[in-house]
Design a protein around this motif. Sequence first.
Motif, PDB file in Angstrom:
ATOM      1  N   VAL A  49     -22.738  43.893 -54.832  1.00 22.47           N
ATOM      2  CA  VAL A  49     -23.095  43.218 -56.077  1.00 22.47           C
ATOM      3  C   VAL A  49     -22.423  43.917 -57.250  1.00 22.47           C
ATOM      4  O   VAL A  49     -22.508  45.140 -57.392  1.00 22.47           O
ATOM      5  CB  VAL A  49     -24.627  43.211 -56.269  1.00 22.47           C
ATOM      6  N   GLY A  50     -21.707  43.135 -58.062  1.00 26.32           N
ATOM      7  CA  GLY A  50     -21.066  43.660 -59.262  1.00 26.32           C
ATOM      8  C   GLY A  50     -19.790  44.442 -59.028  1.00 26.32           C
ATOM      9  O   GLY A  50     -19.185  44.920 -59.985  1.00 26.32           O
ATOM     10  N   GLU A  51     -19.354  44.591 -57.793  1.00 28.18           N
ATOM     11  CA  GLU A  51     -18.157  45.380 -57.487  1.00 28.18           C
ATOM     12  C   GLU A  51     -16.908  44.561 -57.802  1.00 28.18           C
ATOM     13  O   GLU A  51     -16.734  43.464 -57.294  1.00 28.18           O
ATOM     14  CB  GLU A  51     -18.176  45.780 -56.015  1.00 28.18           C
ATOM     15  N   SER A  52     -16.036  45.106 -58.634  1.00 27.66           N
ATOM     16  CA  SER A  52     -14.835  44.372 -59.030  1.00 27.66           C
ATOM     17  C   SER A  52     -13.762  44.460 -57.942  1.00 27.66           C
ATOM     18  O   SER A  52     -13.704  45.429 -57.179  1.00 27.66           O
ATOM     19  CB  SER A  52     -14.270  44.938 -60.332  1.00 27.66           C
ATOM     20  N   ALA A  53     -12.914  43.449 -57.904  1.00 28.75           N
ATOM     21  CA  ALA A  53     -11.802  43.433 -56.948  1.00 28.75           C
ATOM     22  C   ALA A  53     -10.847  44.590 -57.221  1.00 28.75           C
ATOM     23  O   ALA A  53     -10.263  45.154 -56.294  1.00 28.75           O
ATOM     24  CB  ALA A  53     -11.064  42.099 -57.036  1.00 28.75           C
ATOM     25  N   GLU A  54     -10.705  44.967 -58.485  1.00 26.38           N
ATOM     26  CA  GLU A  54      -9.801  46.072 -58.849  1.00 26.38           C
ATOM     27  C   GLU A  54     -10.260  47.401 -58.261  1.00 26.38           C
ATOM     28  O   GLU A  54      -9.445  48.253 -57.928  1.00 26.38           O
ATOM     29  CB  GLU A  54      -9.671  46.190 -60.370  1.00 26.38           C
ATOM     30  N   LEU A  55     -11.574  47.590 -58.133  1.00 23.78           N
ATOM     31  CA  LEU A  55     -12.099  48.812 -57.520  1.00 23.78           C
ATOM     32  C   LEU A  55     -12.140  48.699 -55.998  1.00 23.78           C
ATOM     33  O   LEU A  55     -11.882  49.659 -55.284  1.00 23.78           O
ATOM     34  CB  LEU A  55     -13.505  49.116 -58.038  1.00 23.78           C
ATOM     35  N   LYS A  56     -12.463  47.522 -55.504  1.00 27.34           N
ATOM     36  CA  LYS A  56     -12.620  47.317 -54.061  1.00 27.34           C
ATOM     37  C   LYS A  56     -11.275  47.336 -53.338  1.00 27.34           C
ATOM     38  O   LYS A  56     -11.177  47.881 -52.240  1.00 27.34           O
ATOM     39  CB  LYS A  56     -13.334  45.983 -53.816  1.00 27.34           C
ATOM     40  N   ALA A  57     -10.246  46.757 -53.936  1.00 28.47           N
ATOM     41  CA  ALA A  57      -8.956  46.608 -53.247  1.00 28.47           C
ATOM     42  C   ALA A  57      -8.336  47.925 -52.797  1.00 28.47           C
ATOM     43  O   ALA A  57      -7.903  48.026 -51.652  1.00 28.47           O
ATOM     44  CB  ALA A  57      -7.979  45.809 -54.112  1.00 28.47           C
ATOM     45  N   PRO A  58      -8.272  48.963 -53.602  1.00 23.91           N
ATOM     46  CA  PRO A  58      -7.704  50.214 -53.091  1.00 23.91           C
ATOM     47  C   PRO A  58      -8.673  50.996 -52.205  1.00 23.91           C
ATOM     48  O   PRO A  58      -8.253  51.707 -51.296  1.00 23.91           O
ATOM     49  CB  PRO A  58      -7.356  51.007 -54.346  1.00 23.91           C
ATOM     50  N   ARG A  59      -9.969  50.840 -52.444  1.00 24.39           N
ATOM     51  CA  ARG A  59     -10.941  51.618 -51.675  1.00 24.39           C
ATOM     52  C   ARG A  59     -11.093  51.106 -50.246  1.00 24.39           C
ATOM     53  O   ARG A  59     -11.247  51.881 -49.308  1.00 24.39           O
ATOM     54  CB  ARG A  59     -12.293  51.626 -52.380  1.00 24.39           C
ATOM     55  N   GLU A  60     -11.047  49.812 -50.052  1.00 22.54           N
ATOM     56  CA  GLU A  60     -11.289  49.249 -48.726  1.00 22.54           C
ATOM     57  C   GLU A  60     -10.257  49.693 -47.690  1.00 22.54           C
ATOM     58  O   GLU A  60     -10.635  50.135 -46.604  1.00 22.54           O
ATOM     59  CB  GLU A  60     -11.368  47.718 -48.803  1.00 22.54           C
ATOM     60  N   PRO A  61      -8.952  49.632 -47.975  1.00 21.52           N
ATOM     61  CA  PRO A  61      -7.995  50.152 -46.983  1.00 21.52           C
ATOM     62  C   PRO A  61      -8.196  51.644 -46.734  1.00 21.52           C
ATOM     63  O   PRO A  61      -8.050  52.106 -45.602  1.00 21.52           O
ATOM     64  CB  PRO A  61      -6.629  49.895 -47.610  1.00 21.52           C
ATOM     65  N   ALA A  62      -8.546  52.388 -47.769  1.00 22.33           N
ATOM     66  CA  ALA A  62      -8.781  53.818 -47.593  1.00 22.33           C
ATOM     67  C   ALA A  62      -9.933  54.050 -46.626  1.00 22.33           C
ATOM     68  O   ALA A  62      -9.851  54.893 -45.729  1.00 22.33           O
ATOM     69  CB  ALA A  62      -9.061  54.480 -48.937  1.00 22.33           C
TER      70      ALA A  62
END
Length: 136
Positions: free
Chosen positions: A104-117
């Motif tokens: 909830v509330g998580e932006s794509a800009e924060l999620k995109a680099p974190r998810e592959p990591a």
Amino acid sequence: DMQDPRHVYTPMSSKNTGTSELVEMVDGSGTPLAMVPRELVHRFNLLHRGIGVMVFDNTNQNNKGADGDGDGGGIPRVYVHRRTDHKRVFLWMYDMFVGGVSEVGESAELKAPREPAEELRLTRVLRDGSTDREEP
């Protein structure tokens, strides 16, 4: 502003622990409609926010190309991985996207680099694209 719907979904949850990760159920345009526990999103196949990232290497090293002449024609190599046996769909199939469900509330800009990591066990992801990989 979405309100906390725990009083609505608690009877529906099989676990009733109150510790489930909340995600945003959305409409076809991506507009948030409600916060729901992740397990209900999957159980009832509810539309929700997530991210999918394609990881590729565009250095063209050792890229022989279709005709084997050593010129890959600028085509990047795409990373693919095998899905685990505990996924809901496409068990053990190859996948070209690395991704996950957004909180909830998580932006794509924060999620995109974190998810592959997270998915690829990278210890850091830098803006220039370089990474450190954890040893298994």
